[in-house]
Design a protein around this motif. Sequence first.
Motif, short mmCIF file in Angstrom:
data_model
loop_
_atom_site.label_atom_id
_atom_site.label_comp_id
_atom_site.label_asym_id
_atom_site.label_seq_id
_atom_site.Cartn_x
_atom_site.Cartn_y
_atom_site.Cartn_z
N ASP A 56 119.79 -26.74 33.24
CA ASP A 56 119.35 -27.65 32.16
C ASP A 56 120.03 -29.01 32.20
O ASP A 56 120.34 -29.59 31.16
N VAL A 57 120.24 -29.51 33.40
CA VAL A 57 120.79 -30.86 33.55
C VAL A 57 119.66 -31.84 33.24
O VAL A 57 118.66 -31.90 33.96
N ASP A 58 119.81 -32.58 32.15
CA ASP A 58 118.74 -33.43 31.66
C ASP A 58 118.99 -34.92 31.91
O ASP A 58 118.35 -35.77 31.30
N ARG A 59 119.91 -35.23 32.78
CA ARG A 59 120.20 -36.61 33.16
C ARG A 59 120.06 -36.74 34.67
O ARG A 59 120.42 -35.82 35.41
N PRO A 60 119.58 -37.88 35.15
CA PRO A 60 119.55 -38.07 36.60
C PRO A 60 120.98 -38.20 37.13
O PRO A 60 121.78 -38.96 36.58
N CYS A 61 121.27 -37.42 38.16
CA CYS A 61 122.64 -37.35 38.69
C CYS A 61 122.70 -37.81 40.14
O CYS A 61 121.69 -37.82 40.84
N PHE A 62 123.91 -38.12 40.56
CA PHE A 62 124.19 -38.46 41.95
C PHE A 62 125.12 -37.40 42.51
O PHE A 62 126.15 -37.07 41.91
N VAL A 63 124.73 -36.82 43.66
CA VAL A 63 125.54 -35.83 44.36
C VAL A 63 125.64 -36.27 45.81
O VAL A 63 124.63 -36.61 46.44
N SER A 64 126.83 -36.25 46.34
CA SER A 64 127.07 -36.59 47.74
C SER A 64 127.39 -35.31 48.51
O SER A 64 128.14 -34.47 48.03
N VAL A 65 126.78 -35.18 49.70
CA VAL A 65 127.01 -34.00 50.54
C VAL A 65 127.47 -34.48 51.91
O VAL A 65 126.87 -35.37 52.50
N LEU A 66 128.53 -33.87 52.39
CA LEU A 66 129.03 -34.13 53.74
C LEU A 66 128.99 -32.82 54.53
O LEU A 66 129.50 -31.80 54.07
N ILE A 67 128.35 -32.87 55.68
CA ILE A 67 128.35 -31.73 56.59
C ILE A 67 129.34 -32.05 57.70
O ILE A 67 129.24 -33.09 58.35
N THR A 68 130.30 -31.16 57.89
CA THR A 68 131.34 -31.39 58.87
C THR A 68 131.58 -30.10 59.65
O THR A 68 130.82 -29.15 59.55
N ASP A 69 132.65 -30.07 60.41
CA ASP A 69 133.02 -28.86 61.16
C ASP A 69 134.30 -28.28 60.55
O ASP A 69 134.82 -28.80 59.56
N ASP A 70 134.81 -27.21 61.17
CA ASP A 70 136.02 -26.57 60.62
C ASP A 70 137.22 -27.52 60.61
O ASP A 70 138.00 -27.50 59.66
N ALA A 71 137.35 -28.34 61.63
CA ALA A 71 138.49 -29.28 61.67
C ALA A 71 138.39 -30.28 60.53
O ALA A 71 139.39 -30.59 59.88
N GLY A 72 137.20 -30.79 60.28
CA GLY A 72 137.01 -31.77 59.22
C GLY A 72 137.27 -31.19 57.84
O GLY A 72 137.94 -31.81 57.00
N ILE A 73 136.75 -30.00 57.59
CA ILE A 73 136.95 -29.41 56.27
C ILE A 73 138.39 -28.93 56.10
O ILE A 73 138.94 -28.98 54.99
N ARG A 74 139.01 -28.51 57.20
CA ARG A 74 140.42 -28.11 57.13
C ARG A 74 141.29 -29.30 56.71
O ARG A 74 142.18 -29.16 55.87
N ALA A 75 141.03 -30.47 57.28
CA ALA A 75 141.80 -31.67 56.94
C ALA A 75 141.63 -32.01 55.45
O ALA A 75 142.61 -32.31 54.76
N LEU A 76 140.41 -31.94 54.96
CA LEU A 76 140.17 -32.22 53.54
C LEU A 76 140.81 -31.16 52.64
O LEU A 76 141.39 -31.49 51.60
N ASN A 77 140.73 -29.91 53.04
CA ASN A 77 141.33 -28.82 52.28
C ASN A 77 142.85 -28.99 52.20
O ASN A 77 143.46 -28.74 51.16
N CYS A 78 143.44 -29.45 53.28
CA CYS A 78 144.88 -29.67 53.32
C CYS A 78 145.29 -30.83 52.40
O CYS A 78 146.21 -30.70 51.59
N VAL A 79 144.57 -31.94 52.50
CA VAL A 79 144.90 -33.12 51.70
C VAL A 79 144.67 -32.88 50.21
O VAL A 79 145.52 -33.21 49.38
N TYR A 80 143.52 -32.32 49.86
CA TYR A 80 143.14 -32.24 48.45
C TYR A 80 143.51 -30.95 47.74
O TYR A 80 143.58 -30.92 46.52
N ARG A 81 143.72 -29.88 48.50
CA ARG A 81 144.05 -28.60 47.86
C ARG A 81 145.37 -28.03 48.34
O ARG A 81 145.79 -26.97 47.89
N GLY A 82 146.00 -28.69 49.32
CA GLY A 82 147.27 -28.21 49.83
C GLY A 82 147.15 -26.94 50.64
O GLY A 82 148.13 -26.22 50.81
N LYS A 83 145.94 -26.66 51.15
CA LYS A 83 145.72 -25.44 51.94
C LYS A 83 145.37 -25.85 53.36
O LYS A 83 144.32 -26.45 53.60
N ASP A 84 146.24 -25.49 54.30
CA ASP A 84 146.05 -25.87 55.70
C ASP A 84 145.19 -24.84 56.42
O ASP A 84 145.65 -24.12 57.30
N SER A 85 143.94 -24.76 55.98
CA SER A 85 143.00 -23.83 56.59
C SER A 85 141.57 -24.33 56.37
O SER A 85 141.30 -25.07 55.43
#
Length: 164
Positions: free
Chosen positions: A36-65
């Motif tokens: 029931d989202v009744d407002r126009p929204c903006f969503v960004s999607v990035l498709i990456t590989d395991d190395a790319g998501i691992r780097a983001l997971n490490c930086v933003y969640r402190g999980k090196d995996s």
Amino acid sequence: MKKHRIDVKSRVLTAGLELDIALLRRSIVTALSMEDVDRPCFVSVLITDDAGIRALNCVYRGKDSATDVLSFPQQVLTPGFFDPVLSEIDRDTGLLPLGDIVLSLDRLKSQARAFGQPLDREMAYLTIHSVLHLLGYDHLDEGEEKRRMRAREEAILEKVWISG
């Protein structure tokens, strides 16, 4: 109502050839509609590989995996009750920025194989999962919140998969 804007970018050269990007977008739009989202929204999607998501997971969640999907909400929302702070709507676009989704193509492939299902179904499921996080759902415990989120995921996925 103005349409949602969904930007999809890839850091993986073959992602566009392997994934149904129209299905990815339909998964997002269906999840927003069923929540029931009744407002126009903006969503960004990035498709990456395991190395790319691992780097983001490490930086933003402190999980090196590596992980399958990351969600970066830009709003603080209550699950099942879409009530954004309307001052957050971008004045130039008229869109409410919901947040960012990051998918690992490597994980999509390995999980699809492990679960014996099509790659696109795994992508749709994880995309829906991530949209629900953007809308305030969580599953950190094994209790009611997780059951509620899983039920919503399955209901939305069923609609996406049938309508495809």
